[in-house]
Scaffold this active site. Structure first.
Site, mmCIF file in Angstrom:
data_model
loop_
_atom_site.group_PDB
_atom_site.id
_atom_site.type_symbol
_atom_site.label_atom_id
_atom_site.label_comp_id
_atom_site.label_asym_id
_atom_site.label_seq_id
_atom_site.Cartn_x
_atom_site.Cartn_y
_atom_site.Cartn_z
ATOM 1 N N SER A 40 -14.448 -21.698 -95.429
ATOM 2 C CA SER A 40 -15.527 -22.373 -94.696
ATOM 3 C C SER A 40 -15.047 -22.989 -93.390
ATOM 4 C CB SER A 40 -16.167 -23.445 -95.583
ATOM 5 O OG SER A 40 -15.240 -24.462 -95.853
ATOM 6 N N HIS A 44 -13.517 -30.337 -94.295
ATOM 7 C CA HIS A 44 -14.499 -29.967 -93.277
ATOM 8 C C HIS A 44 -14.373 -30.887 -92.071
ATOM 9 C CE1 HIS A 44 -17.539 -27.532 -95.920
ATOM 10 N NE2 HIS A 44 -16.457 -26.844 -95.604
ATOM 11 N N ASP A 72 -23.126 -30.421 -94.346
ATOM 12 C CA ASP A 72 -22.707 -30.534 -95.744
ATOM 13 C C ASP A 72 -23.666 -31.287 -96.662
ATOM 14 O OD1 ASP A 72 -20.528 -29.122 -95.119
ATOM 15 O OD2 ASP A 72 -19.078 -30.762 -95.251
#
Lengths: 236, 172
Positions: B49, B90, B115
């Site tokens: 990701s 992230h 998210d």
């Protein structure tokens, strides 16, 4: 114990470990009382460090990271200190000591450190003897492992014990049977003839001539027989 | 091996060698944790990701102390979500407010949406305390071993067993 096991003669670690193990076995049989203080301190340091680690693992596992942060910091510092002390003990104090013992009869205290250099099959011993009246003596020995290992890797007790008893006075005193003067090797060769004379006698022998040997050399060489006696005997 | 069993001190010493290898590794890990103030100072990227910044198997080093400055938008952070075991790597894309109370929103560089979907039910943002560290360094691909190990758990048993055997049997 060690003499029944065979080791690889090309493995320096095996050679050294087997010899190291044979030292206490031999010396303890000579009424030397072995002192384990060095090993015990090392084990105590090591296991305390390990215990701290186990405790850290336990409280980290049960209470999580955040609530035990300070405790963990303390444990990490203590662990490094203990590990540092352990390293110092091994390199600075033990220095490869494999045996410390005091003889109950003579009162001599001996300390033996063993060492090998990488890929050199020599057993290096530093033997420190401290007699009852406090006189210290350090002796360095350097021997080849092949003197007490046969080609199959079996440990031969006798030459090993003889080597120690002969070169360390404190051991020789309590094991006089094994203590030989180091000149022993000379007994084997008593042939005083020069190289030329030997050569000549060999030639003469192969030509079938009778050779008269010097008296001292008797048994090992041929007895004076006429002509080609030896060869005929082989053919028959 | 057998001769070691006859001599308890030697056996204890050999066992200690093995124990010290394990405990030193653990304590180094804990030391790193304490220094970086992060419960897990080294993590392995498990998903794609964050591509192209990080690939699966990259090893990340985290730092969780705010010395003189706050965690800022643009930083790549690793955070935990309540009720989920696996931390997520992230990028921080929004920040409302300051300090501990600031509301933070994250998004994977390679993801289309932010998210909010990944957070716990009813949670719209994360806070500073959810973050276990910002990425300060990384080594590509090295961590792939751990992905292999977690995907094939029997490998772990085999490896531990082998390591133990080697240490106990040898005295070199």
């Amino acid at each position: 114990m060690a003499s029944e096991e065979k080791i690889s003669v090309y493995s320096l670690a095996d050679l050294k470990n087997t010899s190291d193990d044979a030292l206490p076995a031999y010396l303890n049989s000579l009424s030397f009382a072995q002192s384990h203080t060095l090993t015990d301190v090392r084990l105590a340091l090591g296991y305390t460090a390990f215990g701290i680690c186990a405790a850290t693992f336990y409280w980290d596992y049960t209470y999580g990271f955040e609530s035990t942060k300070l405790l963990t910091l303390g444990a990490v510092i203590l662990y490094s200190l203990l590990n540092g002390a352990l390293t110092f003990w091994i390199w600075g104090v033990e220095k490869g000591t494999v045996y410390v013992g005091t003889n109950s009869k003579t009162g001599d205290k001996i300390t033996i450190q063993s060492r090998t250099d990488k890929f050199v099959p020599m057993y290096k011993l530093t033997v420190t003897t401290e007699s009852k009246d406090g006189k210290k003596e350090t002796k360095k020995l350097k021997m080849e492992f092949r003197e007490w290992f046969d080609e199959k890797g079996a440990f031969i007790t006798k030459p090993f014990q003889r080597m120690l008893a002969s070169s360390v006075a404190a051991i020789g005193k309590v094991d006089p049977k094994n203590a030989f003067p180091l000149k022993e090797k000379k007994e084997k060769v008593e042939d005083n003839r020069s190289m030329d004379e030997k050569w000549a006698s060999l030639l003469a022998e192969s030509a079938g001539n009778v050779v008269v040997e010097p008296e001292s050399n008797g048994a090992s060489t041929s007895t004076p027989t006429p002509g080609k006696g030896k060869r005929r005997a082989k053919k028959a | 091996m057998l001769s070691a069993l006859q001599n308890p001190r030697q056996a204890a010493a050999q066992l200690l060698n093995f124990g010290l290898i394990l405990s030193t590794a653990f304590m180094m890990w804990k030391g790193l944790s304490v220094i970086s103030d992060s419960p897990s100072p080294i993590v392995v990227v498990l998903s794609g990701s964050m591509e192209p910044a990080f690939q699966r198997g990259d090893l990340l080093f985290l730092w969780n102390r705010n010395l003189m400055e706050e965690t800022k938008v643009g930083e790549i952070v690793v955070y935990n979500v309540k009720g989920k075991d696996i931390p997520i790597v992230h990028r921080l894309v929004r920040k409302f407010g300051l300090g501990e109370e600031a509301k933070l929103l994250t998004k994977g560089d390679n993801n289309l949406a932010d998210d909010t979907e990944l957070y716990a039910r009813g949670q719209d943002y994360i806070e500073r305390k959810d973050i276990i560290g910002s990425v300060i360094a990384y080594i590509p691909f090295v961590g792939y071993v751990t992905i292999l190990l977690s995907e094939h758990p029997w490998l772990k048993t085999v490896m531990l067993g082998l390591m133990g055997l080697v240490v106990v049997m040898q005295r070199e």
